[in-house]
Design an enzyme around this catalytic site. Structure first.
Site, PDB file in Angstrom:
ATOM      1  N   HIS A  16      42.638  47.877  33.364  1.00  0.00           N
ATOM      2  CA  HIS A  16      41.915  48.517  34.338  1.00  0.00           C
ATOM      3  C   HIS A  16      41.931  49.968  34.019  1.00  0.00           C
ATOM      4  O   HIS A  16      42.920  50.700  33.676  1.00  0.00           O
ATOM      5  CB  HIS A  16      42.227  48.251  35.621  1.00  0.00           C
ATOM      6  CG  HIS A  16      43.684  48.546  36.154  1.00  0.00           C
ATOM      7  ND1 HIS A  16      44.541  47.652  35.698  1.00  0.00           N
ATOM      8  CD2 HIS A  16      44.312  49.559  36.791  1.00  0.00           C
ATOM      9  CE1 HIS A  16      45.865  48.042  36.196  1.00  0.00           C
ATOM     10  NE2 HIS A  16      45.578  49.193  36.827  1.00  0.00           N
ATOM     11  N   HIS A  48      41.054  53.700  36.045  1.00  0.00           N
ATOM     12  CA  HIS A  48      41.087  54.352  37.331  1.00  0.00           C
ATOM     13  C   HIS A  48      39.965  55.229  37.377  1.00  0.00           C
ATOM     14  O   HIS A  48      40.152  56.208  36.450  1.00  0.00           O
ATOM     15  CB  HIS A  48      42.481  54.736  37.879  1.00  0.00           C
ATOM     16  CG  HIS A  48      43.374  53.873  38.107  1.00  0.00           C
ATOM     17  ND1 HIS A  48      43.643  53.528  39.478  1.00  0.00           N
ATOM     18  CD2 HIS A  48      44.376  53.252  37.443  1.00  0.00           C
ATOM     19  CE1 HIS A  48      44.679  52.627  39.397  1.00  0.00           C
ATOM     20  NE2 HIS A  48      45.226  52.315  38.286  1.00  0.00           N
TER      21      HIS A  48
HETATM   22  P1  AMP Z   1      48.325  50.153  37.993  1.00  0.00           P
HETATM   23  O1  AMP Z   1      48.577  48.793  37.672  1.00  0.00           O
HETATM   24  O2  AMP Z   1      49.627  51.050  38.350  1.00  0.00           O
HETATM   25  O3  AMP Z   1      47.160  50.935  37.355  1.00  0.00           O
HETATM   26  O4  AMP Z   1      47.891  49.980  39.626  1.00  0.00           O
HETATM   27  C1  AMP Z   1      46.966  48.923  40.099  1.00  0.00           C
HETATM   28  C2  AMP Z   1      46.096  49.350  41.048  1.00  0.00           C
HETATM   29  O5  AMP Z   1      45.405  48.141  41.375  1.00  0.00           O
HETATM   30  C3  AMP Z   1      46.675  50.144  42.019  1.00  0.00           C
HETATM   31  O6  AMP Z   1      45.940  51.428  42.426  1.00  0.00           O
HETATM   32  C4  AMP Z   1      46.420  48.975  43.330  1.00  0.00           C
HETATM   33  O7  AMP Z   1      46.038  49.660  44.612  1.00  0.00           O
HETATM   34  C5  AMP Z   1      45.100  48.302  42.973  1.00  0.00           C
HETATM   35  N1  AMP Z   1      45.062  46.970  43.271  1.00  0.00           N
HETATM   36  C6  AMP Z   1      45.942  45.955  43.720  1.00  0.00           C
HETATM   37  N2  AMP Z   1      45.600  44.903  44.313  1.00  0.00           N
HETATM   38  C7  AMP Z   1      44.330  45.113  44.385  1.00  0.00           C
HETATM   39  C8  AMP Z   1      43.114  44.405  44.950  1.00  0.00           C
HETATM   40  N3  AMP Z   1      43.296  43.366  45.585  1.00  0.00           N
HETATM   41  N4  AMP Z   1      42.130  45.026  45.194  1.00  0.00           N
HETATM   42  C9  AMP Z   1      41.731  46.270  44.864  1.00  0.00           C
HETATM   43  N5  AMP Z   1      42.687  46.968  44.194  1.00  0.00           N
HETATM   44  C10 AMP Z   1      43.897  46.707  44.021  1.00  0.00           C
END
Ligand code: AMP
Ligand code: ZN
Length: 136
Positions: free
Chosen positions: A97, A99
């Site tokens: 993903h 950001h």
């Molecule tokens: P990272 O893998 O460190 O880049 O972080 C994962 C991101 O996914 C974090 O910012 C979480 O807030 C986000 N996240 C996790 N679960 C959900 C969800 N169900 N809906 C939206 N965002 C999510």
């Protein structure tokens, strides 16, 4: 597969979608680090950047300016950071993903690089670039 983002794609758990096409989904990050914090993901389950194939990368990244411009238009941020975490302990969700984090005056986020300008020799830079080039 026990992947929270695959479940979002399948509609098995809710999300706040902002964009969807055949290959890509964009939705609001649940933590809203700043107003409009959005994630862009491929529909194909790919763990992280090390596994990302060129076609998926192209399909995914062509959506980035579209969403960045929509965030700019919607929230008038002072700028946008584009971040992608790969591997533990940085990465929490193991479905690739990107950001998009709109930035605002005094938003409290510290997301900047350290400035080491002038600290390293040309030899040091040459060694680094040689090493990287040999690994491509
Ligand atoms: P990272 O893998 O460190 O880049 O972080 C994962 C991101 O996914 C974090 O910012 C979480 O807030 C986000 N996240 C996790 N679960 C959900 C969800 N169900 N809906 C939206 N965002 C999510
Ligand atoms: Zn997944």
């Amino acid at each position: 597969m026990d992947c929270i983002f695959c479940k979002i794609i399948a509609g098995e758990i809710p999300s706040f979608k902002v964009y969807e096409d055949e290959n890509v989904l964009a939705f609001l990050d649940i933590t809203q680090g700043t107003k409009g914090h959005t994630l862009i993901i491929p529909k194909k389950h790919i763990k992280n950047v090390y596994d990302l194939d060129e076609e998926t990368a192209a399909n995914l990244f062509k959506v980035v300016p579209k969403i960045a411009n929509a965030l700019k238009k919607s929230f008038n941020p002072i700028g946008i950071n584009i971040v992608n975490n790969n591997d533990k302990p940085l990465q929490q969700v193991f479905h690739y993903h990107i950001h998009l984090i709109p930035r605002y005056e005094n938003d409290g986020m510290k997301l900047s690089t350290i400035n080491n300008y002038g600290k390293f020799s040309n030899d040091y830079f040459n060694n680094l670039s040689d090493l990287i080039k040999k690994s491509i």
